[in-house]
Design an enzyme around this catalytic site. Structure first.
Site, PDB file in Angstrom:
ATOM      1  N   GLU A   1       0.829  -1.220   0.000  1.00 46.31           N
ATOM      2  CA  GLU A   1       0.000   0.000   0.000  1.00 46.31           C
ATOM      3  C   GLU A   1       0.858   1.263   0.000  1.00 46.31           C
ATOM      4  OE1 GLU A   1      -3.192  -0.049   2.887  1.00 46.31           O
ATOM      5  OE2 GLU A   1      -3.422   2.116   2.775  1.00 46.31           O
TER       6      GLU A   1
ATOM      7  N   LYS B   1      -7.361  -0.487  11.592  1.00 49.15           N
ATOM      8  CA  LYS B   1      -6.742  -0.949  10.345  1.00 49.15           C
ATOM      9  C   LYS B   1      -5.523  -0.073  10.044  1.00 49.15           C
ATOM     10  CE  LYS B   1      -6.021  -1.211   5.714  1.00 49.15           C
ATOM     11  NZ  LYS B   1      -5.181  -0.338   4.895  1.00 49.15           N
TER      12      LYS B   1
ATOM     13  N   ASP C   1       4.390 -14.255  12.255  1.00 51.46           N
ATOM     14  CA  ASP C   1       3.042 -14.703  11.895  1.00 51.46           C
ATOM     15  C   ASP C   1       2.064 -13.536  12.104  1.00 51.46           C
ATOM     16  OD1 ASP C   1       0.509 -15.830  11.841  1.00 51.46           O
ATOM     17  OD2 ASP C   1       1.144 -17.679  12.835  1.00 51.46           O
TER      18      ASP C   1
HETATM   19  P1  NDP Z   1       9.784 -23.076  16.343  1.00 50.51           P
HETATM   20  O1  NDP Z   1       9.043 -24.349  16.289  1.00 50.51           O
HETATM   21  O2  NDP Z   1      10.784 -22.832  15.252  1.00 50.51           O
HETATM   22  O3  NDP Z   1      10.461 -22.983  17.754  1.00 50.51           O
HETATM   23  C1  NDP Z   1      11.429 -22.023  18.049  1.00 50.51           C
HETATM   24  C2  NDP Z   1      12.772 -22.694  18.177  1.00 50.51           C
HETATM   25  O4  NDP Z   1      13.778 -21.710  18.236  1.00 50.51           O
HETATM   26  C3  NDP Z   1      12.865 -23.449  19.488  1.00 50.51           C
HETATM   27  O5  NDP Z   1      12.503 -24.776  19.268  1.00 50.51           O
HETATM   28  C4  NDP Z   1      14.329 -23.348  19.834  1.00 50.51           C
HETATM   29  O6  NDP Z   1      14.935 -24.549  19.401  1.00 50.51           O
HETATM   30  C5  NDP Z   1      14.880 -22.240  18.947  1.00 50.51           C
HETATM   31  N1  NDP Z   1      15.502 -21.161  19.710  1.00 50.51           N
HETATM   32  C6  NDP Z   1      16.741 -20.689  19.480  1.00 50.51           C
HETATM   33  N2  NDP Z   1      16.998 -19.643  20.292  1.00 50.51           N
HETATM   34  C7  NDP Z   1      15.909 -19.448  21.048  1.00 50.51           C
HETATM   35  C8  NDP Z   1      15.571 -18.484  22.044  1.00 50.51           C
HETATM   36  N3  NDP Z   1      16.439 -17.527  22.426  1.00 50.51           N
HETATM   37  N4  NDP Z   1      14.331 -18.527  22.587  1.00 50.51           N
HETATM   38  C9  NDP Z   1      13.449 -19.463  22.193  1.00 50.51           C
HETATM   39  N5  NDP Z   1      13.723 -20.401  21.261  1.00 50.51           N
HETATM   40  C10 NDP Z   1      14.934 -20.398  20.686  1.00 50.51           C
HETATM   41  O7  NDP Z   1       8.820 -21.810  16.302  1.00 50.51           O
HETATM   42  P2  NDP Z   1       7.736 -21.354  17.333  1.00 50.51           P
HETATM   43  O8  NDP Z   1       7.464 -22.372  18.370  1.00 50.51           O
HETATM   44  O9  NDP Z   1       8.141 -20.003  17.777  1.00 50.51           O
HETATM   45  O10 NDP Z   1       6.439 -21.282  16.421  1.00 50.51           O
HETATM   46  C11 NDP Z   1       6.278 -20.235  15.503  1.00 50.51           C
HETATM   47  C12 NDP Z   1       5.690 -20.788  14.227  1.00 50.51           C
HETATM   48  O11 NDP Z   1       4.509 -21.523  14.500  1.00 50.51           O
HETATM   49  C13 NDP Z   1       5.294 -19.698  13.294  1.00 50.51           C
HETATM   50  O12 NDP Z   1       5.807 -20.008  12.019  1.00 50.51           O
HETATM   51  C14 NDP Z   1       3.769 -19.765  13.283  1.00 50.51           C
HETATM   52  O13 NDP Z   1       3.263 -19.345  12.037  1.00 50.51           O
HETATM   53  C15 NDP Z   1       3.502 -21.209  13.542  1.00 50.51           C
HETATM   54  N6  NDP Z   1       2.223 -21.602  14.116  1.00 50.51           N
HETATM   55  C16 NDP Z   1       1.290 -20.683  14.563  1.00 50.51           C
HETATM   56  C17 NDP Z   1       0.125 -21.087  15.132  1.00 50.51           C
HETATM   57  C18 NDP Z   1      -0.835 -20.060  15.664  1.00 50.51           C
HETATM   58  O14 NDP Z   1      -0.523 -18.908  15.797  1.00 50.51           O
HETATM   59  N7  NDP Z   1      -2.050 -20.407  16.024  1.00 50.51           N
HETATM   60  C19 NDP Z   1      -0.196 -22.511  15.251  1.00 50.51           C
HETATM   61  C20 NDP Z   1       0.860 -23.383  14.829  1.00 50.51           C
HETATM   62  C21 NDP Z   1       2.014 -22.937  14.262  1.00 50.51           C
HETATM   63  P3  NDP Z   1      15.898 -25.372  20.344  1.00 50.51           P
HETATM   64  O15 NDP Z   1      15.410 -25.179  21.743  1.00 50.51           O
HETATM   65  O16 NDP Z   1      15.771 -26.762  19.891  1.00 50.51           O
HETATM   66  O17 NDP Z   1      17.218 -24.748  20.136  1.00 50.51           O
END
Ligand code: NDP
Length: 429
Positions: A82, A269, A285
């Site tokens: 936009e 909006k 997201d």
């Molecule tokens: P991830 O599944 O990628 O989890 C985040 C990963 O980041 C963790 O598993 C962790 O892995 C790693 N990590 C590294 N550094 C950090 C830190 N400092 N703090 C926290 N985690 C860290 O993503 P999310 O769980 O955040 O989920 C987001 C996604 O889910 C988006 O793409 C969204 O669109 C989607 N989604 C949204 C829904 C909704 O809104 N209703 C429903 C389902 C999915 P490790 O601990 O192994 O290192």
């Protein structure tokens, strides 16, 4: 970090802007600045992100400038189609900067996981049992995600709610467990879903009920970010309008949005015009942020303005915006989308909490930009000037012709594709 005041950025070519940013090390390396298009999102990466991929869908990426937040400069990446939005955000950020900048705060990073339990023989007894086992349940949830706990996050608390206690429907009565989880720098949807799913068998055992839903709530009201600005009226003066007139107009406009859902939706909006582009650019997201923001705007039982605008004793305009902000600096598509990584490098935020505070500042700026235009010249003047360029392009104008045709459309006060086609034909003759 360079200052986000870059005078003349607007008038540079795309190439000049990239050169400038690369020379200031805004990109993590020089190459990235020059290969924004070809590396934006390789189709092979896209094919691993979603299903049935046939290509990618680019959006313009512009920079919101002049943002000074808690004394720190931010260059704000904004992905949006936009016209006017980026210019308006930058214009207001400059005014706020001259008034000392935005101040922000955040409540922390606690997100909510919900577990729905139905069919318990005794709902009250089930609730009591779950609360008695609270610590064990929290430990179980954390055992499902030890790496989060190691980072200082994880499940922190648990509550149990009874919904529709007096419902006659066999589907109505339910028990809902809320697990409060600190997701650190991740948005946390997958983390939370993993944790709450792991609790389901134990919860069924304890309640003698059946678990259906196990998922995060996007109503992240324990993950709030708040931005504030205080602007002396003299900084608001524009054209024939005094600063006091603009200030009073903005407060009147706010009162309209606060009192009328028909106006509040459009008002909000305009706020999301600032929020979505940075949420999208940073690989977050935006559906989750949108859903949470609108629910929060209705938290008092009626859909209302997300912002508040008022005056203080000395006549300053005070603006505030508080919203749930479930965004991350890690996880989700952030780690795979090259442009999300470019955006995070540009923003230079150290945590999800800091990113959330930048986002609400942009939303607040965007709101003031729209209100200031609405209470003075009207929204069309600025909007149509930019819109005229896309109308000119839609009519077939290319290269330098775009500006010439756009200018003629504005002069003749007829910003329509039909008119633009006539002008293009005349130009080509
Ligand atoms: P991830 O599944 O990628 O989890 C985040 C990963 O980041 C963790 O598993 C962790 O892995 C790693 N990590 C590294 N550094 C950090 C830190 N400092 N703090 C926290 N985690 C860290 O993503 P999310 O769980 O955040 O989920 C987001 C996604 O889910 C988006 O793409 C969204 O669109 C989607 N989604 C949204 C829904 C909704 O809104 N209703 C429903 C389902 C999915 P490790 O601990 O192994 O290192």
């Amino acid at each position: 970090m360079i200052t986000s005041r870059i005078p003349g950025f607007y008038n540079m070519t795309v190439e000049e802007r990239r050169e400038l940013l690369a020379s200031k090390h805004v990109f993590d390396d020089e190459k990235k600045g020059h290969s924004l298009e070809q590396d934006a999102l390789p189709v092979t990466t896209a094919d691993n992100m979603i299903e049935n991929v046939i290509g990618t869908y680019p959006l313009p990426l512009g920079l919101g400038l002049n943002f000074l937040i808690n004394g720190k400069d931010y260059i704000v990446p904004m992905a949006i189609e936009e016209p006017s939005v980026v210019a308006s955000a930058s214009h207001i950020a400059k005014i706020v900067r001259n008034a000392g900048g935005f101040t922000t705060e955040a409540t922390g990073r606690v997100m909510i996981g919900q577990i729905q339990v139905v069919g318990c023989p005794d709902m009250e007894a089930a609730k009591k049992t779950l609360l008695a086992e609270k610590d064990a349940l929290i430990n179980d949830a954390n055992a499902a995600y030890p790496s989060l706990v190691a980072r200082g996050g994880g499940a922190e608390d648990l509550e149990v709610r009874l919904l529709n206690e007096n419902s006659d429907s066999k589907y109505g009565k339910m028990l809902v467990v809320h697990v409060y989880i600190n997701t650190c720098d991740a948005m946390g949807a997958n983390i939370i879903n993993t944790m709450v799913e792991s609790l389901a068998p134990t919860i069924e055992q304890l309640t003698k009920g059946k678990v259906f839903l196990r998922i995060l709530s996007n109503y992240a009201d324990r993950c709030l970010a708040k931005a504030k600005c205080v602007i002396p009226p003299e900084l608001l003066a524009t054209g024939d309008f005094t600063g006091e007139e603009v200030r009073d107009g903005v407060v009147h406009a706010y009162e309209f949005a606060a009192s009328d859902p028909y106006r509040a939706v459009t008002h909000n909006k305009g706020i999301m015009n600032g929020i979505d582009p940075i949420v999208i650019a940073t690989g977050n997201d935006w559906r989750a942020v949108e859903a949470g923001a609108h629910a929060y705007a209705a938290r008092h039982g009626k859909y209302s303005s997300m912002t508040t605008w008022s005056t203080d004793d000395t006549g300053n305009l005070i603006g505030e915006l508080e919203l749930p902000m479930s965004v991350g600096t890690v996880g989700g598509s952030i780690r795979v989308h090259p442009m999300a990584q470019v955006a995070h490098n540009m923003l230079n935020v150290e945590s999800a909490e800091e990113l959330a505070q930048v986002i609400v500042s942009v939303g607040l700026a965007q709101n003031l930009g729209a209100l200031k235009a609405l209470v003075t010249d009207g929204i069309q003047k600025g909007h149509m000037a930019l819109h005229s360029r896309s109308v000119a392009m839609a009519a077939g104008a290319t290269g330098e012709m775009i500006d010439i045709i756009a200018e003629q459309l504005i002069k003749q006060k007829e910003i329509r594709v039909g008119k633009a086609k006539e002008l293009v034909e005349e130009y080509i003759k």
